[in-house]
Scaffold this motif. Structure first.
Motif, PDB file in Angstrom:
ATOM      1  N   VAL A  30       0.856  -1.186   0.000  1.00  0.00           N
ATOM      2  CA  VAL A  30       0.000   0.000   0.000  1.00  0.00           C
ATOM      3  C   VAL A  30       0.894   1.238   0.000  1.00  0.00           C
ATOM      4  CG1 VAL A  30      -1.702   1.333   1.322  1.00  0.00           C
ATOM      5  CG2 VAL A  30      -1.931  -1.150   1.172  1.00  0.00           C
ATOM      6  N   CYS A  31       0.548   2.193  -0.865  1.00  0.00           N
ATOM      7  CA  CYS A  31       1.345   3.424  -0.920  1.00  0.00           C
ATOM      8  C   CYS A  31       1.153   4.195   0.385  1.00  0.00           C
ATOM      9  CB  CYS A  31       0.910   4.289  -2.092  1.00  0.00           C
ATOM     10  SG  CYS A  31       1.388   3.565  -3.664  1.00  0.00           S
ATOM     11  N   GLY A  32       2.247   4.480   1.043  1.00  0.00           N
ATOM     12  CA  GLY A  32       2.202   5.175   2.333  1.00  0.00           C
ATOM     13  C   GLY A  32       2.332   6.677   2.167  1.00  0.00           C
ATOM     14  N   GLU A 225      10.084   4.483  -6.813  1.00  0.00           N
ATOM     15  CA  GLU A 225      10.322   3.906  -5.482  1.00  0.00           C
ATOM     16  C   GLU A 225       9.332   2.783  -5.175  1.00  0.00           C
ATOM     17  OE1 GLU A 225       8.522   5.848  -1.903  1.00  0.00           O
ATOM     18  OE2 GLU A 225       8.835   7.684  -3.052  1.00  0.00           O
ATOM     19  N   CYS A 226       8.061   2.973  -5.577  1.00  0.00           N
ATOM     20  CA  CYS A 226       7.062   1.953  -5.241  1.00  0.00           C
ATOM     21  C   CYS A 226       7.283   0.685  -6.061  1.00  0.00           C
ATOM     22  CB  CYS A 226       5.649   2.508  -5.431  1.00  0.00           C
ATOM     23  SG  CYS A 226       5.217   3.648  -4.098  1.00  0.00           S
ATOM     24  N   THR A 227       7.707   0.839  -7.316  1.00  0.00           N
ATOM     25  CA  THR A 227       8.015  -0.340  -8.123  1.00  0.00           C
ATOM     26  C   THR A 227       9.143  -1.124  -7.470  1.00  0.00           C
ATOM     27  OG1 THR A 227       7.319   0.771 -10.140  1.00  0.00           O
ATOM     28  CG2 THR A 227       8.811  -1.093 -10.400  1.00  0.00           C
ATOM     29  N   PRO A 250      -1.319   9.512 -12.174  1.00  0.00           N
ATOM     30  CA  PRO A 250      -0.420   8.654 -12.951  1.00  0.00           C
ATOM     31  C   PRO A 250       0.351   7.619 -12.113  1.00  0.00           C
ATOM     32  CG  PRO A 250       0.654  10.746 -12.515  1.00  0.00           C
ATOM     33  CD  PRO A 250      -0.709  10.821 -11.886  1.00  0.00           C
ATOM     34  N   HIS A 251       0.349   7.769 -10.764  1.00  0.00           N
ATOM     35  CA  HIS A 251       1.299   6.993  -9.958  1.00  0.00           C
ATOM     36  C   HIS A 251       1.234   5.477 -10.216  1.00  0.00           C
ATOM     37  CE1 HIS A 251       4.088   6.254  -6.759  1.00  0.00           C
ATOM     38  NE2 HIS A 251       3.211   5.641  -5.993  1.00  0.00           N
ATOM     39  N   HIS A 252       0.059   4.893 -10.051  1.00  0.00           N
ATOM     40  CA  HIS A 252      -0.025   3.438 -10.206  1.00  0.00           C
ATOM     41  C   HIS A 252       0.109   2.993 -11.660  1.00  0.00           C
ATOM     42  CE1 HIS A 252      -2.262   3.256  -6.089  1.00  0.00           C
ATOM     43  NE2 HIS A 252      -0.959   3.374  -5.964  1.00  0.00           N
ATOM     44  N   CYS A 254       1.994   4.362 -13.783  1.00  0.00           N
ATOM     45  CA  CYS A 254       3.441   4.387 -14.033  1.00  0.00           C
ATOM     46  C   CYS A 254       4.139   3.205 -13.362  1.00  0.00           C
ATOM     47  CB  CYS A 254       4.047   5.703 -13.539  1.00  0.00           C
ATOM     48  SG  CYS A 254       3.471   7.123 -14.471  1.00  0.00           S
ATOM     49  N   GLU A 255       3.631   2.807 -12.189  1.00  0.00           N
ATOM     50  CA  GLU A 255       4.223   1.638 -11.528  1.00  0.00           C
ATOM     51  C   GLU A 255       4.109   0.406 -12.421  1.00  0.00           C
ATOM     52  OE1 GLU A 255       3.474   0.440  -7.432  1.00  0.00           O
ATOM     53  OE2 GLU A 255       2.844   2.483  -6.988  1.00  0.00           O
ATOM     54  N   ILE A 256       2.937   0.225 -13.030  1.00  0.00           N
ATOM     55  CA  ILE A 256       2.741  -0.929 -13.920  1.00  0.00           C
ATOM     56  C   ILE A 256       3.718  -0.838 -15.089  1.00  0.00           C
ATOM     57  CG2 ILE A 256       1.134  -2.050 -15.516  1.00  0.00           C
ATOM     58  CD1 ILE A 256      -1.149  -1.292 -13.692  1.00  0.00           C
TER      59      ILE A 256
HETATM   60 ZN    ZN Z   1       3.247   4.449  -4.331  1.00  0.00          ZN
END
Ligand code: ZN
Length: 497
Positions: A30-32, A225-227, A250-252, A254-256
């Motif tokens: 989970v994104c903190g 960082e999350c990836t 865009p965050h998630h 972009c993670e994908i």
């Molecule tokens: Zn995140």
């Protein structure tokens, strides 16, 4: 009980039966928080919602590795994440070191989340603690030809990526529309397309937070960082990724893209997003003056608050809504939540003290018994239906009525079987305490004082000292409790009004 947990997957846009990759292990990310200010009430929602999911998965017997990160670099200001670094700006304003800001607000985040009974994750990694890993994955994406170096920064090449993988699969956004809607902002000259985002940014001379990299001194982009931290601790493909709906794009997205660009694998199987909290029907923002921190909520020190609210009231308020619905924060809503929470706590105290004594002569009330068993099953049905805590809490209130019924007429308790009573007692307490995470808000050492005062009350009543009786009643009332004179004796409960 069989596990038939269904979760709404944002990626496939449907409810799916939850089946982890490697049962009984579950990987959940989970994104903190970005730790540059005090957590606001909007931050409480994902924390509480995913805390209940974490607790429920454990209750179902899964071994959950729960990773929630701390963002302490790279999350820039502005909608397009191209402004000043949030941490660096706050450090400048408060005339502190960036790491002092990070440490201060991480601690404060923990303090309020502990009060809300949000369990700490299994791992809480920080972005600055994973710079090497971030540099490595950026290099990997470069090697795979899906990123490019420009003016000392590294950008993700959306167009090239999109030739291989669909960009926008999570948010449903279409590239051409995105390009048309993107304004030309400063600092975009270095990019081939305005949609491209930074994996690594060159640090300007005044930038405090900087690291050596193959592309010169700089700092990582926010999304990378999350990836890195999710796949490092949970594997290249893991089970659950959660976060607020505002992070979907865009965050998630972009993670994908980053994960697929690096490993060619989809990183996440179930994407879950909680909806937003509005305040009196409006979006929360500093400029609108309705930006309320959790700390302010607990003290009542904010112009829009009519009173202070306890941590459990806030937790219950959040859980009374399904996580995918919007939740409107109002004084009225919180006051109702306060009453509801106390009702449940009173029932919890009642059932814990209730003793079953079999009575052979008692006529069985099969209808009541069936209803109770059905309600108990419904508690889990609610959660199994995409973590619908709102539904479960509705059933919980019906069980409160049953418990209060037995309390008012103790002789009716023996009309149900001992097994059903045990089930009611166990399930009710486990569900409220362990799964919903609702506990009594009363320091343990108060019970002794309460008992002494109740003793005094009983004596005053005996000698007809009504003045003292009233004084004691008022004293309890001002402390949010009421004295109850019942057939079984003198007791107290939480004041539900
Ligand atoms: Zn995140």
């Amino acid at each position: 009980m069989t596990n038939s947990l269904k979760l709404y997957n944002t990626l496939t846009r449907q409810k799916e039966t939850f089946e982890p990759l490697n049962p009984p292990f579950v990987g959940m990310y989970v994104c903190g928080p970005t730790v540059y200010n005090d957590a606001h009430i909007g931050n409480a929602r994902p924390a509480v919602v995913f805390d209940v999911l974490y607790r429920y998965l454990q209750f179902l017997g899964y071994k959950v590795r729960y990773v929630r990160n701390i963002t302490d670099v790279g999350h820039l200001l502005g909608e397009t994440n191209e402004g000043e670094d949030r941490i660096a700006k706050q450090a400048r304003l408060e005339q502190l070191e960036p790491m002092e800001i990070v440490y201060r607000y991480t601690q404060r985040y923990h303090e309020v989340m502990d009060k809300l009974q949000v369990k700490r994750p299994s791992i809480e990694p920080t972005a600055t603690g994973h710079i090497v890993e971030q540099i490595n994955i950026v290099q990997q994406i470069l090697d795979n030809g899906l990123a490019y170096i420009s003016e000392g920064s590294v950008y993700f090449d959306i167009e090239k990526y999109n030739q291989k993988h669909p960009y926008g699969e999570l948010s449903g956004r279409v590239i051409d529309e995105l390009i048309n809607n993107t304004r030309n902002l400063d600092g975009q000259d270095a990019k081939k397309s305005p949609l491209d985002f930074a994996l690594w940014k060159k640090a300007q001379p005044e930038h405090l937070m900087r690291w050596q990299s193959p592309w010169g001194e700089g700092f990582p982009g926010w999304h990378i960082e999350c990836t890195v931290m999710s796949t490092k601790y949970l594997g290249e493909t893991f089970d659950i990724h959660g976060g607020g709906m505002d992070l979907m794009f865009p965050h998630h997205e972009c993670e994908i893209a980053q994960a697929k660009a690096a490993t060619n694998k989809p990183p996440v199987r179930y994407w879950l997003h909680n909806n937003m909290i509005t305040i009196n029907g409006e979006k929360m923002s500093k400029s609108a003056g309705n930006f309320v921190t959790i700390a302010e909520l607990l003290t009542g020190e904010h112009p829009i608050l009519e009173q202070s609210y306890s941590p459990m009231t806030m937790r219950f308020f959040i859980l009374q809504a399904h996580y995918r619905s919007t939740l409107d924060f109002t004084n009225f809503g919180l006051q109702s939540a306060q009453k509801g929470y106390k009702k449940i706590m009173n029932a919890l105290r009642t059932i814990e003290k209730m003793e079953y004594s079999p009575d052979e002569k008692a006529e069985k009330d099969e209808k009541n018994e069936t209803q109770i068993l059905q309600l108990l099953e419904n508690l889990y049905k609610g959660l199994n239906d995409d973590l619908n805590t709102a539904l479960s809490i509705g059933h919980l209130f019906n069980l409160v009525k049953k418990i209060n019924g037995f309390y008012a007429q103790p002789q009716t308790l023996s009309q149900i079987s001992a097994t059903t009573f045990e089930q009611l007692k166990n399930t009710f307490t486990i569900f409220v305490r362990d799964i919903l995470g609702l506990i009594e808000e009363r320091p343990d050492n108060q019970e002794g004082l309460i008992q002494v005062l109740l003793q005094e009350y009983a004596e005053a009543k005996n000698v007809k000292n009504y003045e003292k009786v009233d004084t004691l009643r008022n004293y309890f009332k001002t402390n949010g409790l009421i004295i109850k004179d019942t057939k079984q004796g003198i007791d107290w409960s939480y004041d539900e009004n």
